[in-house]
Write an enzyme that holds these catalytic residues in place. Sequence first.
Site, mmCIF file in Angstrom:
data_model
loop_
_atom_site.group_PDB
_atom_site.id
_atom_site.type_symbol
_atom_site.label_atom_id
_atom_site.label_comp_id
_atom_site.label_asym_id
_atom_site.label_seq_id
_atom_site.Cartn_x
_atom_site.Cartn_y
_atom_site.Cartn_z
ATOM 1 N N ASP A 165 -13.502 111.711 -61.727
ATOM 2 C CA ASP A 165 -13.829 110.583 -63.448
ATOM 3 C C ASP A 165 -14.195 109.456 -61.810
ATOM 4 O O ASP A 165 -12.898 108.896 -62.017
ATOM 5 C CB ASP A 165 -13.340 110.901 -64.710
ATOM 6 C CG ASP A 165 -13.813 109.580 -65.384
ATOM 7 O OD1 ASP A 165 -14.556 110.629 -66.299
ATOM 8 O OD2 ASP A 165 -14.274 108.639 -65.252
ATOM 9 N N HIS A 196 -20.630 116.386 -70.277
ATOM 10 C CA HIS A 196 -20.143 117.189 -69.364
ATOM 11 C C HIS A 196 -18.886 117.387 -70.375
ATOM 12 O O HIS A 196 -18.345 116.229 -71.377
ATOM 13 C CB HIS A 196 -19.729 115.457 -69.093
ATOM 14 C CG HIS A 196 -19.728 114.267 -69.673
ATOM 15 N ND1 HIS A 196 -20.512 113.642 -70.302
ATOM 16 C CD2 HIS A 196 -18.708 113.602 -70.292
ATOM 17 C CE1 HIS A 196 -20.173 112.634 -71.220
ATOM 18 N NE2 HIS A 196 -19.191 112.091 -70.803
ATOM 19 N N HIS A 231 -14.304 117.027 -69.732
ATOM 20 C CA HIS A 231 -13.589 116.148 -69.212
ATOM 21 C C HIS A 231 -11.679 117.117 -68.630
ATOM 22 O O HIS A 231 -11.771 117.987 -69.887
ATOM 23 C CB HIS A 231 -12.672 114.797 -70.066
ATOM 24 C CG HIS A 231 -13.471 113.167 -70.128
ATOM 25 N ND1 HIS A 231 -13.454 112.513 -69.507
ATOM 26 C CD2 HIS A 231 -15.188 113.295 -70.713
ATOM 27 C CE1 HIS A 231 -14.500 111.645 -69.754
ATOM 28 N NE2 HIS A 231 -15.048 112.084 -70.311
#
Length: 120
Positions: free
Chosen positions: A37, A106, A108
């Site tokens: 990220d 997505h 995480h």
Amino acid sequence: MSTDATADPECIFCKIVAGEIPADIVHQSPTTIAFRDLEPQAPTHVLVIPRSHYPDAAALAQGEPETAAHLFDAAREIAGAEGLGNGYRMVLNTGADAHQTVFHAHLHVLGGRSMGWPPG
Ligand code: DGP
């Protein structure tokens, strides 16, 4: 079941999948890729995404349920590679109220520090 998800030319994560913008890629499979990220919230903060464009995890689960499962398996692999034996957190922000800002599904994967609950 929809199987015709196509790349969105405006989508930043589709551009990463296509190699059009750089990313620190830590995992690749035929259906998924994962990269660090840009704004890490923990010592390890990786995003696992489907190669296909779906706006969020719920749409992915409907359109490509096998790929949704692949995201979780990729997270397991990444946690092992990153030494997250003490645990890690998986987050699927879904919709504006949940602070989703990129509308390409997505997952995480966060770890490397202890975390509180409830989340903010
Ligand atoms: P979310 O708020 O759940 O939609 O998370 C989107 C995340 O994507 C956020 O933590 C920042 C990250 N991000 C946004 N643009 C980029 C980018 O171009 N590259 C990388 N590596 N991460 C990005």
